[in-house]
Scaffold this active site. Sequence first.
Site, PDB file in Angstrom:
ATOM      1  N   TYR A  46      12.650  61.276   4.367  1.00 54.47           N
ATOM      2  CA  TYR A  46      11.870  62.501   3.744  1.00 54.47           C
ATOM      3  C   TYR A  46      11.527  63.656   4.772  1.00 54.47           C
ATOM      4  O   TYR A  46      10.446  64.437   4.649  1.00 54.47           O
ATOM      5  CB  TYR A  46      10.442  61.765   3.435  1.00 54.47           C
ATOM      6  CG  TYR A  46      10.607  60.850   2.246  1.00 54.47           C
ATOM      7  CD1 TYR A  46      11.808  60.597   1.567  1.00 54.47           C
ATOM      8  CD2 TYR A  46       9.711  60.096   1.810  1.00 54.47           C
ATOM      9  CE1 TYR A  46      12.041  59.793   0.476  1.00 54.47           C
ATOM     10  CE2 TYR A  46       9.755  59.009   0.619  1.00 54.47           C
ATOM     11  CZ  TYR A  46      10.978  59.012   0.097  1.00 54.47           C
ATOM     12  OH  TYR A  46      11.208  58.061  -1.046  1.00 54.47           O
ATOM     13  N   LYS A  96      20.100  49.692   6.869  1.00 49.14           N
ATOM     14  CA  LYS A  96      21.233  49.358   6.116  1.00 49.14           C
ATOM     15  C   LYS A  96      22.254  49.459   7.102  1.00 49.14           C
ATOM     16  O   LYS A  96      23.316  50.608   7.108  1.00 49.14           O
ATOM     17  CB  LYS A  96      21.401  50.177   4.874  1.00 49.14           C
ATOM     18  CG  LYS A  96      22.347  50.211   3.990  1.00 49.14           C
ATOM     19  CD  LYS A  96      22.762  48.680   3.404  1.00 49.14           C
ATOM     20  CE  LYS A  96      23.978  48.619   2.527  1.00 49.14           C
ATOM     21  NZ  LYS A  96      23.962  47.198   2.064  1.00 49.14           N
ATOM     22  N   ASP A 129      18.961  45.866   0.828  1.00 54.32           N
ATOM     23  CA  ASP A 129      19.274  45.068  -0.345  1.00 54.32           C
ATOM     24  C   ASP A 129      18.969  43.695  -0.175  1.00 54.32           C
ATOM     25  O   ASP A 129      18.294  42.993  -1.232  1.00 54.32           O
ATOM     26  CB  ASP A 129      20.722  45.475  -0.820  1.00 54.32           C
ATOM     27  CG  ASP A 129      21.804  45.362   0.378  1.00 54.32           C
ATOM     28  OD1 ASP A 129      21.275  44.830   1.351  1.00 54.32           O
ATOM     29  OD2 ASP A 129      22.897  45.215   0.140  1.00 54.32           O
ATOM     30  N   ASP A 153       9.230  53.128   1.037  1.00 61.40           N
ATOM     31  CA  ASP A 153       8.680  53.664  -0.254  1.00 61.40           C
ATOM     32  C   ASP A 153       9.054  52.756  -1.293  1.00 61.40           C
ATOM     33  O   ASP A 153       8.295  52.390  -2.001  1.00 61.40           O
ATOM     34  CB  ASP A 153       8.976  55.140  -0.695  1.00 61.40           C
ATOM     35  CG  ASP A 153       8.628  55.749  -1.633  1.00 61.40           C
ATOM     36  OD1 ASP A 153       7.623  55.021  -2.265  1.00 61.40           O
ATOM     37  OD2 ASP A 153       8.812  56.968  -1.845  1.00 61.40           O
ATOM     38  N   ASP A 157       6.817  49.517  -3.617  1.00 63.17           N
ATOM     39  CA  ASP A 157       6.639  49.560  -4.939  1.00 63.17           C
ATOM     40  C   ASP A 157       6.987  48.423  -5.773  1.00 63.17           C
ATOM     41  O   ASP A 157       6.537  47.764  -6.564  1.00 63.17           O
ATOM     42  CB  ASP A 157       7.467  50.764  -5.687  1.00 63.17           C
ATOM     43  CG  ASP A 157       6.687  51.892  -5.680  1.00 63.17           C
ATOM     44  OD1 ASP A 157       5.768  52.175  -5.140  1.00 63.17           O
ATOM     45  OD2 ASP A 157       7.160  52.837  -6.284  1.00 63.17           O
TER      46      ASP A 157
END
Length: 259
Positions: A46, A96, A129, A153, A157
Amino acid sequence: LLLPIRKAFNQYANIRPHRLLEGVEGPLKADGFDILCIRENTEGEYSGAGGRVHEGKDNEVAVETSVFTRAGVERILRFGFEQARNRRKHLTSVTKSNAQKYSMVFWDEVTKELAAEYPEVTVSHMHIDAMAAKMVMAPQDLDVVVASNLFGDILTDLGAAIQGGLGFAASANINPDRSAPSMFEPVHGSAPDIAGKNIANPIAAIWSLAQMLEHLGEADAAEAVLSAIEAATAKGIGIRPGLNSTEDITAAVIAALEA
């Protein structure tokens, strides 16, 4: 305004707690989990580095570049290690690196370097993942989770979902060196579509207040607020969307504080 505020005030540590309050039933069979997610808050995916050229044409190009600095990665991981040392001494770093061979491998390397300074903390490395699956299948195994801006982020959630929904999701945007103000807010945002209907769950906002009090050094007051929230949910108040009004939930928490 969130991203500019976080960057301008150097609020690089986003802290989001995920646990089931007493009386709240999450969507999973698992309970007893207590996860502290720490999200890098000012750079990474971001960063806002990029742009678009040839807009509206067949050869239009959009580029968005992630920016990971050694200073930024090191300070958020060090913050995570400090939190883990004061909790259950387990830190999980999420990347990742099997696909992003530069930025995420770099993150893994910095994690290993810092781990040597915190021998009392057990460190796990997980891909994003696999971590998403872990939070669903065995959230009780997690303690402190540290992730980049984008991964943090998304994971938080998911964390909100397993703790009963966004109505329970608090967050703190922390400037750890206190050179500028920190900011405390529920994850769910302003929800203008339900403004004035007296149906919003205030628990996430009140929990964010508890985080603010803790940051200000008022640990006893923070614990009192969190205990009052849990006293209300233990009585079945505010545990499901639409079950109680905003005013009723707030009144129950205030009553527990005054008891």
